[in-house]
Design a protein around this motif. Structure first.
Motif, PDB file in Angstrom:
ATOM      1  N   LEU A   1      -5.180  -1.218   7.981  1.00 50.64           N
ATOM      2  CA  LEU A   1      -3.897  -0.809   7.193  1.00 50.64           C
ATOM      3  C   LEU A   1      -2.760  -0.504   8.230  1.00 50.64           C
ATOM      4  CD1 LEU A   1      -2.066  -0.238   5.015  1.00 50.64           C
ATOM      5  CD2 LEU A   1      -3.110   2.413   5.082  1.00 50.64           C
TER       6      LEU A   1
ATOM      7  N   GLU B   1       1.428  -1.190   4.904  1.00 51.58           N
ATOM      8  CA  GLU B   1       1.846   0.230   4.084  1.00 51.58           C
ATOM      9  C   GLU B   1       3.385   0.093   3.652  1.00 51.58           C
ATOM     10  OE1 GLU B   1       3.573   4.098   3.348  1.00 51.58           O
ATOM     11  OE2 GLU B   1       4.174   2.793   5.232  1.00 51.58           O
ATOM     12  N   ASN B   2       3.831   0.704   2.639  1.00 56.36           N
ATOM     13  CA  ASN B   2       4.892   0.496   1.929  1.00 56.36           C
ATOM     14  C   ASN B   2       6.200   0.832   2.515  1.00 56.36           C
ATOM     15  OD1 ASN B   2       6.943   1.985  -0.432  1.00 56.36           O
ATOM     16  ND2 ASN B   2       5.954  -0.076  -0.979  1.00 56.36           N
ATOM     17  N   HIS B   3       6.121   1.744   3.653  1.00 56.88           N
ATOM     18  CA  HIS B   3       7.217   1.958   4.541  1.00 56.88           C
ATOM     19  C   HIS B   3       7.463   0.554   5.567  1.00 56.88           C
ATOM     20  CE1 HIS B   3       6.793   5.682   2.989  1.00 56.88           C
ATOM     21  NE2 HIS B   3       7.831   6.054   3.318  1.00 56.88           N
TER      22      HIS B   3
ATOM     23  N   LEU C   1      -8.272   4.798   0.899  1.00 56.17           N
ATOM     24  CA  LEU C   1      -7.771   4.737   2.203  1.00 56.17           C
ATOM     25  C   LEU C   1      -8.796   5.693   3.090  1.00 56.17           C
ATOM     26  CD1 LEU C   1      -4.067   5.555   2.232  1.00 56.17           C
ATOM     27  CD2 LEU C   1      -5.302   3.512   1.956  1.00 56.17           C
TER      28      LEU C   1
ATOM     29  N   VAL D   1      -8.267   0.303   4.734  1.00 56.89           N
ATOM     30  CA  VAL D   1      -8.430   0.135   3.268  1.00 56.89           C
ATOM     31  C   VAL D   1      -9.588  -0.567   2.689  1.00 56.89           C
ATOM     32  CG1 VAL D   1      -7.165  -0.888   1.129  1.00 56.89           C
ATOM     33  CG2 VAL D   1      -5.888  -0.271   3.175  1.00 56.89           C
TER      34      VAL D   1
ATOM     35  N   ASN E   1      -2.464   9.158  10.224  1.00 57.57           N
ATOM     36  CA  ASN E   1      -2.484   7.941   9.339  1.00 57.57           C
ATOM     37  C   ASN E   1      -3.725   7.425   9.073  1.00 57.57           C
ATOM     38  OD1 ASN E   1       0.301   8.117   8.594  1.00 57.57           O
ATOM     39  ND2 ASN E   1       0.744   6.766  10.378  1.00 57.57           N
TER      40      ASN E   1
ATOM     41  N   ASP F   1       0.580   5.159  -0.032  1.00 62.54           N
ATOM     42  CA  ASP F   1      -0.504   5.748   0.615  1.00 62.54           C
ATOM     43  C   ASP F   1      -0.946   6.787  -0.528  1.00 62.54           C
ATOM     44  OD1 ASP F   1       1.866   7.304   0.956  1.00 62.54           O
ATOM     45  OD2 ASP F   1       1.128   8.329   2.691  1.00 62.54           O
TER      46      ASP F   1
ATOM     47  N   VAL G   1       0.889  -1.318   0.031  1.00 60.70           N
ATOM     48  CA  VAL G   1       0.127  -0.060   0.217  1.00 60.70           C
ATOM     49  C   VAL G   1       0.711   1.040   0.007  1.00 60.70           C
ATOM     50  CG1 VAL G   1      -1.701   1.377   1.007  1.00 60.70           C
ATOM     51  CG2 VAL G   1      -1.585  -1.299   1.377  1.00 60.70           C
TER      52      VAL G   1
ATOM     53  N   TRP H   1       0.928   0.579   9.799  1.00 63.00           N
ATOM     54  CA  TRP H   1       2.104   1.572   9.327  1.00 63.00           C
ATOM     55  C   TRP H   1       3.289   1.174  10.517  1.00 63.00           C
ATOM     56  CZ3 TRP H   1       1.152   5.782   6.133  1.00 63.00           C
ATOM     57  CH2 TRP H   1      -0.446   5.963   5.441  1.00 63.00           C
TER      58      TRP H   1
END
Length: 491
Positions: A334, A406-408, A324, A357, A353, A317, A315, A336
């Motif tokens: 989702l 999430e992508n981080h 989202l 999703v 945040n 963001d 994901v 984080w």
């Protein structure tokens, strides 16, 4: 004389803006670094002729330092030196500097090539019968990303994998131009030692040379005075050999360019080059880190071979804004980086945040099955005590079929089937230990947990991992101190 070369270099730097130099990837070598790089070359008093090359000559400070070193050690033969520099403004200074040395040393024959070094030697690169022509190659090459369609990338495509950087193309070409038993001394970013984009180059480099010396700068700020260099920098010395053998590598470590106070370490090449397809070059900066490498390098498994894999959360963001939301209606959770609390993934009340999703056909590609995972933060800051920050994710804590990550945030899952609780806790125990965190810092000099490097970390066999998991489950304590205690009984 060398002090005059330094003065001329500093005067040129003042006349040309940082912005202009940066656009040309020019970062001029300081005198102390130039003299150190020259100092680690061989003695050549038994030769009548030496052929030298500086493929990114700049103002000539490296070449002049090398000439001084050879003469001071008693060399009295012919020195042939080729210098490549294609910036007309710099060439003017280079010519003036070299003329100073030609007046002093009559046995000096210098050729200055105002050409692109890589393209000028393309035919020699392509000629696999070419045996090399230089005894010493010394360089501070330009640091600049190229496209795969750039002329230089196409010319040397056999060592290009992903996005290339001009500096490692200079290094690869130098290997080709060296005579057997010739030496090359380069100051470069450390990035070529790890990362997927450098894989093809590393294989070529390590197949053709023996690394003999590595100098590590702990501080990036003092290496190139007056320049804004963000890369972490190292100096390497290598010798070209057909039949590479295991050898000891001399490692020195300094804060900046104060070489007198450098720490000295000796490590075995077998411990510094990882036993995997990527062949990462590890850079320990203390005896303790050498011991860590000695320990971890004994293990021949990794996540992939054990049937697991670290992946990056799907994901992103800013690309998923249509999906989202901050309510659970028709949506799934989702997760984080701020969901990491005391080594577990938990719900948090942080309105910064969006926490859910929307789950539908359009968002299904960014969602994944709700099952047991290990989550690992993808980014940390330099100031944080740990690079690897892991947390247990338990499916039972969240009553949903799907979830978003999430992508981080990275996650570890089993490639085939479901991860058992013992496997999950055993892998977590290892990755939450101090020894693995320190190992990963040796592998990776930046603050990002990279999947390619992480998946290659040497690990013990699956039975050991399961036993670690059992001990951790029994203890009901996920903190690092407890993980260290359990791991120390097995590693």
């Amino acid at each position: 004389m060398i002090n005059q070369i330094e003065k001329n270099t500093l005067e040129f730097q003042k006349k040309v803006s940082k912005k202009e130099r940066k656009a040309k990837a020019q970062f001029f070598t300081t005198l102390s670094i130039a003299q150190y790089m020259s100092s680690i070359t061989n003695k050549y008093n038994d030769k009548d002729i030496i052929n030298l090359l500086d493929c990114g000559a700049g103002t000539g400070i490296l070449a002049c330092s090398l000439i001084d070193k050879l003469i001071q050690e008693g060399f009295r033969g012919q020195i042939n030196i080729d210098l490549y520099e294609n910036d007309p403004k710099v060439v003017e200074v280079l010519i003036d500097n070299i003329n100073i040395y030609k007046l002093k040393y009559e046995n000096l024959n210098v050729n200055i090539f105002q050409e692109n070094f890589v393209l000028a030697n393309k035919e020699k690169w392509e000629n696999k019968e070419f045996k090399g022509e230089y005894d010493i190659i010394i360089a501070n090459p330009p640091y600049k990303k190229l496209t795969k369609s750039a002329e230089e990338s196409i010319a040397m495509q056999s060592v290009v994998y992903g996005q290339p950087n001009i500096y490692f193309l200079f290094m690869a070409m130098a290997v080709q131009l060296l005579k057997l038993e010739g030496e090359m001394i380069f100051i470069t970013p450390r990035s070529f030692t790890s990362g997927a984009y450098f894989k093809a180059f590393r294989n070529y480099f390590l197949d053709n040379i023996n690394l003999t010396n590595i100098h590590i700068f702990n501080s990036r700020n003092d290496v190139f005075k007056g320049e804004e260099v963000l890369q972490e920098t190292i100096i390497t010395r290598s010798v070209k050999r057909l039949n590479n053998k295991s050898n000891l590598i001399n490692i020195t470590v300094s804060e900046g360019a104060d070489f007198e106070s450098s720490k000295k370490i000796i490590a075995d090449c077998n411990d510094l080059v990882t036993n995997c397809d990527n062949r990462f070059i590890l850079l320990p900066s203390s005896d303790e880190e050498v011991d860590i490498l000695n320990t971890i390098s004994q293990y021949k498994n990794n996540l992939i071979s054990l049937g697991f894999k670290l992946k990056t959360g799907k994901v992103v963001d800013f690309r998923a804004t249509d999906y989202l939301v901050n309510e659970a209606n028709g949506a799934v959770p989702l997760f984080w980086a701020d969901n990491f609390i005391n080594n577990k993934i938990v719900n948090v009340d942080n309105e910064n945040n969006l926490r859910y999703v929307i789950s539908n056909d359009k968002s299904k590609n960014i969602l994944q099955e709700n099952k047991d995972y290990i989550l690992i933060k993808r980014f940390t800051s330099k100031e944080e005590s740990r690079r690897i920050q892991a947390a247990i994710y338990n499916k039972k804590d969240f009553n949903f079929d799907k979830i978003g990550i999430e992508n981080h945030v990275n996650f570890i899952e089993k490639s085939d089937g479901l991860m058992t609780k013992e496997e999950q806790y055993g892998l977590f125990c290892i990755f939450n230990s101090t020894i693995l965190d320190k190992y990963y810092r040796i592998v990776n000099g930046n603050t990002q947990v990279n999947a390619t490097e992480f998946n290659a970390i040497p690990l013990p066999d699956i039975n050991t991992i399961i036993n670690l998991g059992k001990r951790l489950i029994e203890s009901s304590n996920l903190d690092t101190v407890n993980c260290d205690l359990i791991v120390s009984k097995y590693l």
